[in-house]
Design a protein around this motif. Structure first.
Motif: not given
Length: 286
Positions: A114-139
């Protein structure tokens, strides 16, 4: 949980959600490291004289001032100056998955499916967030994730370290963090006197709010709730904090609510829920 305590918990969550907005406004008025220095100084002045600690605990508090004071708070203030408030709030919540991973690696804690699935979902969410326009740069992404890592390291240190009352912990960490962050401000930022002279309600309000409301009032209430109720009943309320920050950012700052933020934020929150929430059987046996 009685209605009074539930309302107190929701009040704390509202304070922390608004804290993200206040920091965002504050760093637009004062350089972020200067703002962080003033915040720590005010916390130290208000808490340290009333919460003495034994001398043998000072080295531990100095270490925490590096991880929690400089690494977590300083990078949070810098990162929020370059990212949308709601996105920043979601990214900082990655401290929980980071803490889970560190506990598995260094404390040999068991990682179930269960917690492993939570980790994977959380990091997947960061990947999706990073691909959006709300973060214009990696910094900003890197700064906010490092801030979350600093929070996670601090939680493990607190878990393994000596038992120190929460307000004493906050006050002494702030005291030892002041020279660290002040040195960073002196080195990386300029125009300190002009910034202080020209700061308006947003800058000085951010100093007062982040020190008094977020650090002292909110944590004082929160640890009171943890003393009266099982952790499993109190900590799930923290899932509401990034939701509140996203909504407040859209309402007060005009932040976008694009598909990347909604989808990525949903994945992060789903992952956090799997990590934080305990199944009914586990609650019954704990």
């Amino acid at each position: 949980m009685p209605l009074r305590d539930l309302l107190l918990g929701l009040f704390v969550i509202a304070i922390w959600a608004l804290n993200i907005i206040v920091i965002k406004l504050g760093v637009a008025d004062l350089p972020p490291l200067l703002l962080t220095t003033l915040r720590f100084a005010l916390v130290a002045v208000l808490l340290v004289p009333f919460h003495p600690v034994p001398r043998h605990q000072l080295p531990f508090l100095m270490l925490l001032s590096l991880t929690f004071g400089s690494l977590h708070f300083a990078l949070l203030f810098i990162g929020l100056g370059q990212a949308e408030a709601g996105t920043g709030a979601l990214l900082v919540q990655m401290g929980t998955p980071f803490a889970t991973l560190l506990a598995v690696i260094f404390l040999r804690e068991h990682l179930d499916a269960r917690r492993l699935g939570g980790l994977l979902l959380s990091f997947a969410g960061v990947v999706v967030l990073a691909g959006g326009p709300t973060l214009p740069s990696p910094l900003p992404l890197a700064l906010l994730l490092l801030s979350a890592l600093g929070w996670a390291i601090s939680q493990l240190l607190i878990k393994r370290g000596p038992k120190i009352p929460p307000l004493a912990l906050a006050g002494w960490i702030a005291l030892f963090a002041v020279p660290q962050v002040a040195l960073g401000s002196w080195w990386f930022e300029t125009g300190h006197l002009d910034a202080l002279r020209n700061a308006g309600w947003a800058g000085w309000g951010a100093v007062g709010y982040t020190a008094v409301m977020s650090s002292i009032v909110a944590y004082g209430i929160w640890y009171g709730l943890l003393r009266r109720h099982p952790v499993s009943r109190v900590t799930p309320l923290t899932l509401l904090m990034p939701v509140g920050a996203v909504l407040l950012g859209a309402w007060l700052l005009g932040d976008s609510l694009g598909i990347n933020k909604l989808a990525g934020g949903g994945l992060v929150l789903a992952g956090l829920a799997l990590i934080i929430l305990q199944p009914a059987r586990q609650k019954a046996t704990s």
